[in-house]
Design a protein around this motif. Structure first.
Motif, PDB file in Angstrom:
ATOM      1  N   UNK A   1       0.825  -1.229   0.000  1.00  0.00           N
ATOM      2  CA  UNK A   1       0.000   0.000   0.000  1.00  0.00           C
ATOM      3  C   UNK A   1       0.850   1.265   0.000  1.00  0.00           C
ATOM      4  N   UNK A   2       2.004   1.227   0.689  1.00  0.00           N
ATOM      5  CA  UNK A   2       2.897   2.392   0.673  1.00  0.00           C
ATOM      6  C   UNK A   2       3.432   2.634  -0.740  1.00  0.00           C
ATOM      7  N   UNK A   3       3.800   1.546  -1.426  1.00  0.00           N
ATOM      8  CA  UNK A   3       4.299   1.668  -2.796  1.00  0.00           C
ATOM      9  C   UNK A   3       3.234   2.210  -3.730  1.00  0.00           C
ATOM     10  N   UNK A   4       1.987   1.790  -3.516  1.00  0.00           N
ATOM     11  CA  UNK A   4       0.895   2.318  -4.333  1.00  0.00           C
ATOM     12  C   UNK A   4       0.710   3.820  -4.105  1.00  0.00           C
ATOM     13  N   UNK A   5       0.950   4.265  -2.867  1.00  0.00           N
ATOM     14  CA  UNK A   5       0.884   5.703  -2.586  1.00  0.00           C
ATOM     15  C   UNK A   5       1.969   6.450  -3.352  1.00  0.00           C
ATOM     16  N   UNK A   6       3.169   5.852  -3.419  1.00  0.00           N
ATOM     17  CA  UNK A   6       4.242   6.482  -4.199  1.00  0.00           C
ATOM     18  C   UNK A   6       3.839   6.612  -5.671  1.00  0.00           C
ATOM     19  N   UNK A   7       3.173   5.596  -6.198  1.00  0.00           N
ATOM     20  CA  UNK A   7       2.713   5.670  -7.594  1.00  0.00           C
ATOM     21  C   UNK A   7       1.673   6.776  -7.756  1.00  0.00           C
ATOM     22  N   UNK A   8       0.827   6.908  -6.743  1.00  0.00           N
ATOM     23  CA  UNK A   8      -0.167   7.985  -6.791  1.00  0.00           C
ATOM     24  C   UNK A   8       0.505   9.350  -6.814  1.00  0.00           C
ATOM     25  N   UNK A   9       1.577   9.499  -6.034  1.00  0.00           N
ATOM     26  CA  UNK A   9       2.332  10.764  -6.021  1.00  0.00           C
ATOM     27  C   UNK A   9       2.980  10.992  -7.382  1.00  0.00           C
TER      28      UNK A   9
ATOM     29  N   UNK B   1      -0.630  16.650  -6.610  1.00  0.00           N
ATOM     30  CA  UNK B   1      -1.645  17.560  -6.049  1.00  0.00           C
ATOM     31  C   UNK B   1      -2.883  16.790  -5.607  1.00  0.00           C
ATOM     32  N   UNK B   2      -3.262  15.771  -6.386  1.00  0.00           N
ATOM     33  CA  UNK B   2      -4.438  14.983  -6.006  1.00  0.00           C
ATOM     34  C   UNK B   2      -4.180  14.221  -4.714  1.00  0.00           C
ATOM     35  N   UNK B   3      -2.979  13.680  -4.557  1.00  0.00           N
ATOM     36  CA  UNK B   3      -2.660  12.954  -3.328  1.00  0.00           C
ATOM     37  C   UNK B   3      -2.668  13.890  -2.124  1.00  0.00           C
ATOM     38  N   UNK B   4      -2.212  15.120  -2.340  1.00  0.00           N
ATOM     39  CA  UNK B   4      -2.262  16.107  -1.244  1.00  0.00           C
ATOM     40  C   UNK B   4      -3.710  16.390  -0.861  1.00  0.00           C
ATOM     41  N   UNK B   5      -4.558  16.571  -1.877  1.00  0.00           N
ATOM     42  CA  UNK B   5      -5.961  16.901  -1.602  1.00  0.00           C
ATOM     43  C   UNK B   5      -6.680  15.752  -0.912  1.00  0.00           C
ATOM     44  N   UNK B   6      -6.188  14.517  -1.113  1.00  0.00           N
ATOM     45  CA  UNK B   6      -6.785  13.351  -0.450  1.00  0.00           C
ATOM     46  C   UNK B   6      -6.271  13.181   0.980  1.00  0.00           C
ATOM     47  N   UNK B   7      -5.338  14.036   1.387  1.00  0.00           N
ATOM     48  CA  UNK B   7      -4.866  14.020   2.771  1.00  0.00           C
ATOM     49  C   UNK B   7      -3.556  13.290   2.990  1.00  0.00           C
ATOM     50  N   UNK B   8      -2.896  12.867   1.922  1.00  0.00           N
ATOM     51  CA  UNK B   8      -1.620  12.165   2.092  1.00  0.00           C
ATOM     52  C   UNK B   8      -0.492  13.162   2.363  1.00  0.00           C
TER      53      UNK B   8
END
Length: 320
Positions: free
Chosen positions: A188-196, A201-208
């Motif tokens: 899940x952490x790696x998937x967050x990196x892919x999202x970044x 900006x979208x990941x920031x808006x989602x609270x990450x």
């Protein structure tokens, strides 16, 4: 009533097909010393070590969208620490190896702290500058690093003095480290990196917390670069400022690109392609760097997705 699709069985997170392929690759690699000369086994060992370095760069470039030009310095710091502690400190190679990786991790965390709030060309230039600082320290701190002359030490443990024994040890380490990196980028952490990578900006808006994720990703990537550096100390028994120079980082990035950015295991293919090409071409001409440059240009033009990426594209095409 529609029946739910059966779940494919998994072992340690891998599908049955993936496990069979991985096992076959490791077994074939393990048999190489039985059919290769001592020199060729040395080349295969070098490919494994630089494959780990290129994979560590791919964690950032392929999955977080940040290409680092400072990983050669992180790699070299680990090499310096291992050689210094065994040669000057007369420390056990195993303890020196652990301390080398710890030193690389510390340097990577400092790099990460300074670079995670930048992106694109600014991230590239900042990591380049940080790497140049490490190179300058290694070049000028003559009392500790030996300056331009470097340091030599008998780093390899007695049990691994033989070329084949050391190759098998490096292969086991590369297999374990590759699996760890694969699990990391697919967590899940790696998937967050892919999202970044896809939309910061979208990941920031989602609270990450984007900087924190990048900091952890960079530091973890540095741990693996440090492992590669410690293995290189045992392989080469010598370290000099060229080990932490910009060329080391660039070579790691080129291996990653040649194998395929974001493919992770393509790093070994890229490392093999570049190291084998270097050795073959340099035996015929002194202008082997020019040949390598032309090769990279051709790869960028005809296979910008890398060797593995190109093969995937070709095999996924449906026959008409």
């Amino acid at each position: 009533m529609t029946q739910p699709a059966p779940r494919s069985s998994r072992f340690a997170g891998m599908t049955g097909r993936g496990l069979v392929i991985a096992t076959a690759v490791v077994l074939v690699a393990a048999l190489l010393p039985l059919g290769l000369s001592s020199y060729q086994v040395g080349l295969a060992t070098e490919i494994l070590i630089f494959g780990i370095l290129a994979m560590s760069i791919d964690i950032l470039a392929g999955f977080a969208g940040r290409t680092s030009l400072g990983h050669g310095a992180i790699f070299g710091v680990s090499t310096y620490v291992v050689v210094y502690l065994t040669a000057q400190g007369e420390m056990s190679p195993w303890i020196a190896l652990v301390l080398g990786v710890a030193a690389a991790t510390a340097v990577a965390s400092v790099f990460a702290l300074l670079a995670v709030r930048t992106s694109g060309v600014y991230f590239l230039l900042l990591t380049l500058a940080l790497g140049m600082i490490i190179w300058g320290v290694c070049l000028r701190w003559t009392q500790v690093t030996g300056g331009e002359n470097g340091m030599r030490g008998d780093v390899r443990p007695a049990a691994l003095v033989g070329q084949s024994a050391f190759y098998w040890a490096v292969l086991a380490c590369a297999a374990a480290v590759s699996y760890a990196m694969w699990r990391f980028v697919n967590s899940p952490f790696g998937l967050t990196l892919r999202g970044i990578r896809d939309s910061e900006s979208r990941m920031r808006s989602l609270g990450y917390n984007v900087p924190l994720h990048l900091f952890i990703g960079f530091t973890v990537s540095g741990i693996f670069a440090g492992i590669a550096g410690a293995l290189y100390a045992m392989f080469n028994n010598f370290v000099s400022p060229s080990t932490v120079a910009l060329a080391q980082s660039v070579e790691g990035v080129l291996m990653m690109i040649a194998g395929g950015v974001g493919t992770l295991f393509g790093a070994f293919v890229g490392a093999a392609a570049i190291i084998i090409l270097e050795n073959i071409v340099s035996s015929y001409t002194e202008r082997w760097l020019m040949v390598l440059g032309v090769t990279f240009v051709l790869i960028m033009i005809f296979a910008p997705e890398g060797i593995i990426g190109k093969l995937r594209a070709l095999t996924s095409r449906k026959p008409r």
